[in-house]
Design a protein around this motif. Structure first.
Motif, PDB file in Angstrom:
ATOM      1  N   ARG A 120       0.844  -1.198   0.000  1.00 59.87           N
ATOM      2  CA  ARG A 120       0.000   0.000   0.000  1.00 59.87           C
ATOM      3  C   ARG A 120       0.883   1.254   0.000  1.00 59.87           C
ATOM      4  O   ARG A 120       1.937   1.280   0.619  1.00 59.87           O
ATOM      5  CB  ARG A 120      -0.954   0.002   1.196  1.00 59.87           C
ATOM      6  N   MET A 121       0.415   2.240  -0.718  1.00 59.22           N
ATOM      7  CA  MET A 121       1.092   3.549  -0.749  1.00 59.22           C
ATOM      8  C   MET A 121       0.019   4.603  -0.580  1.00 59.22           C
ATOM      9  O   MET A 121      -1.045   4.513  -1.184  1.00 59.22           O
ATOM     10  CB  MET A 121       1.805   3.748  -2.095  1.00 59.22           C
ATOM     11  N   GLY A 122       0.300   5.582   0.234  1.00 57.82           N
ATOM     12  CA  GLY A 122      -0.693   6.638   0.435  1.00 57.82           C
ATOM     13  C   GLY A 122      -0.035   7.924   0.874  1.00 57.82           C
ATOM     14  O   GLY A 122       0.993   7.910   1.547  1.00 57.82           O
ATOM     15  N   GLY A 123      -0.606   9.037   0.464  1.00 55.23           N
ATOM     16  CA  GLY A 123      -0.050  10.325   0.862  1.00 55.23           C
ATOM     17  C   GLY A 123       0.877  10.880  -0.203  1.00 55.23           C
ATOM     18  O   GLY A 123       1.407  10.130  -1.032  1.00 55.23           O
ATOM     19  N   VAL A 124       1.078  12.166  -0.140  1.00 53.01           N
ATOM     20  CA  VAL A 124       1.872  12.862  -1.166  1.00 53.01           C
ATOM     21  C   VAL A 124       3.320  12.366  -1.182  1.00 53.01           C
ATOM     22  O   VAL A 124       3.869  12.026  -2.232  1.00 53.01           O
ATOM     23  CB  VAL A 124       1.843  14.389  -0.907  1.00 53.01           C
ATOM     24  N   ALA A 125       3.936  12.279   0.011  1.00 48.99           N
ATOM     25  CA  ALA A 125       5.355  11.904   0.092  1.00 48.99           C
ATOM     26  C   ALA A 125       5.574  10.497  -0.470  1.00 48.99           C
ATOM     27  O   ALA A 125       6.526  10.268  -1.227  1.00 48.99           O
ATOM     28  CB  ALA A 125       5.836  11.985   1.537  1.00 48.99           C
ATOM     29  N   GLN A 126       4.708   9.567  -0.112  1.00 52.29           N
ATOM     30  CA  GLN A 126       4.880   8.173  -0.558  1.00 52.29           C
ATOM     31  C   GLN A 126       4.704   8.045  -2.069  1.00 52.29           C
ATOM     32  O   GLN A 126       5.423   7.283  -2.715  1.00 52.29           O
ATOM     33  CB  GLN A 126       3.892   7.262   0.176  1.00 52.29           C
ATOM     34  N   ILE A 127       3.771   8.800  -2.632  1.00 53.84           N
ATOM     35  CA  ILE A 127       3.558   8.750  -4.083  1.00 53.84           C
ATOM     36  C   ILE A 127       4.742   9.415  -4.800  1.00 53.84           C
ATOM     37  O   ILE A 127       5.261   8.904  -5.786  1.00 53.84           O
ATOM     38  CB  ILE A 127       2.223   9.445  -4.464  1.00 53.84           C
ATOM     39  N   MET A 128       5.176  10.568  -4.270  1.00 51.21           N
ATOM     40  CA  MET A 128       6.271  11.305  -4.924  1.00 51.21           C
ATOM     41  C   MET A 128       7.585  10.540  -4.912  1.00 51.21           C
ATOM     42  O   MET A 128       8.312  10.482  -5.881  1.00 51.21           O
ATOM     43  CB  MET A 128       6.473  12.659  -4.233  1.00 51.21           C
TER      44      MET A 128
END
Lengths: 79, 199
Positions: B134-142
């Motif tokens: 799982r990936m979530g949030g701006v930092a994790q996506i960027m």
């Protein structure tokens, strides 16, 4: 009057120094214990996970401990 | 500088406490480097703070009437820099030695909490039932990092690789390892949910 003020400020600075010096010494002594724990911790961590960097990290931990002993010496000598 | 990497494939010179003689370490992971920015920033501020005080020293003395003797200034600087170095060292050690290891036989999670507590969890590849990332949030996506959740058949019902780089790749590789171990091609279609659709 001038002499009274000067004597008063001298006493104040002496009181503060008498208070600050033992606090600093106690802090550094406590810090040496913390540095010892870090040395022990790095040894334990390196035993659990050995890497190429482990000897360097052990050296850093020992330098940190030696540094804290050095700071204690400096505090004892110059204050 | 693979020694400081967050994700290392077939790391050289790595061995762990419970490693068996015929066991090979395939992947070694740590928390993504972005997660270190908090303590790195604070450490940098701590290192720069005495310089600010040196620059503003005249102002403090003249305007506020604060006067500290040279010896006390030296002692304070030394103690401050020692403390700052200790802060950075402790945080680095916590990041460096908290690792997730994938071997050809099992998954290993090495955790150190603070100065006095360690926990080593492991899970045999055969006991894995489900792998999700799982990936979530701006930092994790960027920065492309996230969690890999591994459900097992044991008492400890799940295993988690937290904030590791490229979680999708990790998930894929774990599934491939299990398939190889079990000699089955149906595993990915039936037992495992690919992608970040963990509910």
């Amino acid at each position: 009057m001038f002499n009274q003020v000067e004597t008063g400020s001298l006493l104040n600075s002496l009181n503060i120094e008498f208070l600050v010096k033992p606090i600093l010494i106690l802090f550094v002594l406590g810090y040496i214990l913390f540095a010892l724990v870090i040395v022990r911790q790095v040894n334990l961590m390196s035993a659990v996970l050995g890497t190429n960097l482990s000897p360097i990290l052990k050296t850093f931990a020992w330098l940190h401990l030696l540094g804290s002993v050095f700071v204690l010496m400096v505090v004892l000598i110059i204050l | 500088m693979s020694a400081l990497a967050s994700f290392v494939e077939k790391p050289v010179g790595i061995h762990f406490e419970t490693q068996e003689k015929n066991e090979t370490v395939l992947y070694l992971m740590r928390r993504h480097w972005v997660t270190n920015l908090g303590w790195l920033s604070l450490g940098t501020i701590m290192l720069l703070l005495p310089l600010v005080l040196v620059v503003s020293g005249d102002y403090l003395t003249k305007e506020l009437g604060i006067e500290v003797s040279a010896n006390y200034q030296i002692a304070a600087f030394l103690i401050w820099y020692l403390f700052s170095f200790g802060f950075l060292l402790e945080n680095f050690l916590t990041w460096y030695f908290n690792v997730y290891i994938v071997t050809d036989k099992r998954l290993v999670d090495v955790d150190f909490f603070g100065l006095f507590y360690k926990q080593i969890s492991e899970c045999q590849l055969e006991k894995i039932q489900d792998v999700t990332h799982r990936m979530g949030g701006v930092a994790q996506i960027m920065f492309h990092y996230g969690d890999v959740l591994i459900q097992t058949a044991g008492v400890n019902d799940y295993f988690e690789f937290e904030v590791v780089p490229n979680p999708g790749f990790v998930q894929k590789k774990i599934i491939e390892l299990i398939e190889k171990k079990q000699g089955s091609t149906s595993v990915s279609g039936v037992l495992f949910r690919k992608g970040g659709d963990h509910v």
